[in-house]
Enzyme design. Structure first.
Site, PDB file in Angstrom:
ATOM      1  N   ASN A   1      -6.424 -34.543   3.766  1.00  0.00           N
ATOM      2  CA  ASN A   1      -7.433 -35.779   3.962  1.00  0.00           C
ATOM      3  C   ASN A   1      -6.650 -36.847   3.250  1.00  0.00           C
ATOM      4  O   ASN A   1      -7.289 -38.048   3.296  1.00  0.00           O
ATOM      5  CB  ASN A   1      -8.720 -35.367   3.231  1.00  0.00           C
TER       6      ASN A   1
ATOM      7  N   ARG B   1      27.511 -10.820  -9.974  1.00  0.00           N
ATOM      8  CA  ARG B   1      26.192 -10.752 -10.856  1.00  0.00           C
ATOM      9  C   ARG B   1      25.753 -12.304 -10.857  1.00  0.00           C
ATOM     10  O   ARG B   1      26.693 -13.144 -10.581  1.00  0.00           O
ATOM     11  CB  ARG B   1      26.287  -9.925 -12.360  1.00  0.00           C
TER      12      ARG B   1
ATOM     13  N   ASP C   1       0.311  -9.772  12.721  1.00  0.00           N
ATOM     14  CA  ASP C   1       1.090  -9.736  11.580  1.00  0.00           C
ATOM     15  C   ASP C   1       2.807  -9.850  12.412  1.00  0.00           C
ATOM     16  O   ASP C   1       3.496  -9.257  11.871  1.00  0.00           O
ATOM     17  CB  ASP C   1       1.051  -8.705  10.783  1.00  0.00           C
TER      18      ASP C   1
ATOM     19  N   PHE D   1       0.791  -1.170   0.095  1.00  0.00           N
ATOM     20  CA  PHE D   1      -0.057   0.024  -0.035  1.00  0.00           C
ATOM     21  C   PHE D   1       0.835   1.237   0.162  1.00  0.00           C
ATOM     22  O   PHE D   1       0.149   2.316  -0.288  1.00  0.00           O
ATOM     23  CB  PHE D   1      -0.869  -0.066   1.272  1.00  0.00           C
ATOM     24  N   GLY D   2       2.240   1.127   0.137  1.00  0.00           N
ATOM     25  CA  GLY D   2       2.811   2.626   0.356  1.00  0.00           C
ATOM     26  C   GLY D   2       4.449   2.299   0.213  1.00  0.00           C
ATOM     27  O   GLY D   2       4.721   1.247   0.059  1.00  0.00           O
ATOM     28  N   VAL D   3       4.977   3.335   0.364  1.00  0.00           N
ATOM     29  CA  VAL D   3       6.404   3.735   0.127  1.00  0.00           C
ATOM     30  C   VAL D   3       6.869   4.421   1.375  1.00  0.00           C
ATOM     31  O   VAL D   3       6.393   5.509   1.664  1.00  0.00           O
ATOM     32  CB  VAL D   3       6.725   4.433  -1.178  1.00  0.00           C
TER      33      VAL D   3
ATOM     34  N   SER E   1     -12.503 -41.296  -9.628  1.00  0.00           N
ATOM     35  CA  SER E   1     -13.089 -40.984  -8.586  1.00  0.00           C
ATOM     36  C   SER E   1     -13.137 -39.397  -8.370  1.00  0.00           C
ATOM     37  O   SER E   1     -13.847 -38.690  -7.447  1.00  0.00           O
ATOM     38  CB  SER E   1     -12.429 -41.488  -7.237  1.00  0.00           C
TER      39      SER E   1
END
Length: 541
Positions: free
Chosen positions: A437, A510, A207, A94-96, A401
């Site tokens: 499962n 690199r 979070d 959402f932001g910088v 199945s």
């Protein structure tokens, strides 16, 4: 993440609180007094936050009030009137975040800018408003990033806060080269202390992960600071939340079941403790759904390396923090009183195995690069390839199945000419079986086999390599990697050097194509066929 976290996104959005229980109380605005301060409402943490915010707004400017902002619900104000905005420090969904300087005092701070156009609905707006309220509410706590001011203009919301110039927690651990259980206990003690403060003040973070703990400075004794309260909520005793939020590795099982409270934060810290001691997360998989399935099973491995060398006290605490039953899980206060975590407690002052540090470095530094590459590869798969996988499923599902058993998978892959060992097939089965499962349905199969397939196909790897190699030189440079990660919204200035170093086997600064392929295949089952437990340990996600 940069110097100041820029906020996360919800995995799944839902109702904040269970119907019939109270939602997080809307803030009550304080009544301004003559001197511009606000009278605090005694009823809720949100009221205190709103009162503090109102006081800050009232005293911040003597000029005529501007139009009311729709996010902060107070007069809009230009942040550049007070601060000079400098270089970019980090970027999120959402932001910088930029370095900023207070024009009058010269103090260096961090400014998190959230574009209002990215706030797509009322829920997004409420999240930002609540983040500001919570940060004001927690203001003054020594181990929480201090919010200095919140500003809103026509296009953005700006949060100005303490600059944590010491970088992320992971970086400090790796830079020191080794650490002991006692050091890990001290680290956890600080983190749990922060969460205990939040919980006692009526806030669930939601979070918690290493990236959201920053160091105030580069000094050895720099305090730890919790940040990124974008997903945090106010809570009342007994309140139940239902929206699935957080970062995959750290999400508690009850969050996935949409019925949780502050105990979910303790689970997340337990995952962090496991990572601090072992260098890998306790619940891993090749897809987010498979990670969630592993979390719901709740089976933690405390037998494989390096756990035989780790104290019984540490393992006892891990078990009690990662108890799948939130009612039986330790509280923050109980964790702080566990013998292993106490300042003069049981944690041995013996260096942990170097492999733990190497794994920490891999988990921390390679995560975003590989994630970006996998995203590119997934996007370049053709309809023909997907169709082939659909037919493959039909051929393996001998009894029609609509599901595949482990034996059907082994037989079917062998007939298709796909060269996987039994261990690799079992790994694939476990990763694919998202609901745990014991069988794979069609959607699970396609998701998992697309990944294994693309890791074994040169053309897909080359397509991803070309995405990063912007000038077609045959190499990925630091600048190209930065550009690509920014495009993917995964850029973190702190980790670029580590990414290059880790993948650059010939040390020329690199990444060539062979080094890129080796990095992508490491731990995927294509590069080596080993003991599944060892493979799990070496997996780079």
């Amino acid at each position: 993440m940069g110097q100041c976290c820029t906020g996360g996104g919800k995995a799944v959005a839902g109702d904040e609180a269970e119907p019939g229980t109270s939602k997080a109380a809307p803030p009550s605005r304080g009544t301004s007094s003559k001197n511009g301060s606000a009278k605090q409402q005694p009823c809720s943490p949100a009221a205190k936050a709103a009162a503090t915010e109102a006081a800050a707004a009232a005293s911040s400017s003597k000029k005529p009030a501007g139009p009311i902002g729709e996010v902060l619900e107070r007069p809009m104000e230009e942040v550049r009137t007070t601060y000079s905005i400098g270089k970019e420090l980090g970027r999120g969904q959402f932001g910088v975040t930029h370095l900023c300087t207070h024009k009058a005092t010269g103090e260096k701070l961090a400014c998190k800018t959230i574009a209002k156009r990215k706030l797509a609905n009322k829920e997004d707006v409420d999240d930002v408003r609540r983040e500001v309220q919570i940060m004001h509410h927690l203001s003054g706590q020594p181990n929480i990033v201090d919010l200095r001011g919140a500003y809103e203009d026509k296009h953005n919301v700006h949060l100005v806060m303490e600059l944590c110039a010491g970088g992320e927690l992971f970086d400090r651990i790796i830079a020191r080269g080794h650490y002991t259980e006692r050091a890990a206990a001290a680290l956890l003690r600080a983190i749990v202390g922060i969460v205990h403060t939040c919980h006692s003040m009526g806030v669930i973070h939601r979070d918690l992960k290493p990236e959201n703990f920053l160091l105030l400075s580069k000094g050895d004794d720099a305090p730890l600071k919790a940040t990124d309260f974008g997903l945090s909520v106010f809570f009342k005793e007994g309140e139940v939340f239902r929206d699935i939020v957080g970062s995959a590795y750290y999400i508690a099982p009850e969050v996935l079941k949409r019925k949780y409270g502050p105990e979910a934060d303790i689970w997340s810290i337990g995952v962090m403790l496991y990572i601090f001691l072992a260098g890998v997360p306790p619940f891993w998989a090749e897809s987010e759904n498979a990670i969630f399935a592993a979390i719901l099973r709740g089976q933690i491995d405390l037998a494989s390396e390096p756990w035989p060398k780790i104290s019984s006290g540490a393992k006892d605490l891990v078990r009690k923090m990662l108890n799948i039953n939130p009612k039986e899980r330790l509280t923050a206060f109980q964790v702080l009183n566990h013998p292993w975590i106490k300042e003069d407690g049981d944690a041995p002052d013996v260096p942990l195995d170097n492999v733990v540090l190497n794994r920490l470095k891999q988990f921390r530094a390679m995560n975003q690069f590989k994630k970006a590459a996998l995203r590119i590869i997934a996007g370049c798969l053709s309809e023909e390839e997907i169709k082939g996988l659909k037919e493959m499923f039909k051929n393996i599902d001998k009894d029609n199945s609509g599901t595949i058993t482990l034996e059907e998978l082994k037989n079917g892959l062998a007939k298709q000419g796909t060269k996987f060992s039994d261990n690799e097939i079992e790994q694939l089965m476990e990763a694919a079986d998202a609901d745990g499962n014991g069988i794979i349905d069609y959607e699970e199969f396609v998701t998992a086999t697309v990944h294994m397939n693309k890791m074994d196909r040169e053309e897909h790897l080359y397509t991803a390599f070309q995405y990063f190699d912007k000038d077609n030189s045959g190499y990925i440079t630091k600048e190209e990697l930065e550009q690509a990660l920014k495009e993917q919204g995964l850029y973190d200035a702190n980790e670029i050097k580590d990414v290059i170093t880790d993948a650059d086997s010939n040390n020329d600064g690199r990444i060539d194509y062979s080094e890129f392929v080796a990095m992508m295949r490491k731990g995927s089952g294509c590069a080596e066929a080993t003991n599944p437990k060892k493979k799990r340990r070496d997996l780079v996600l």
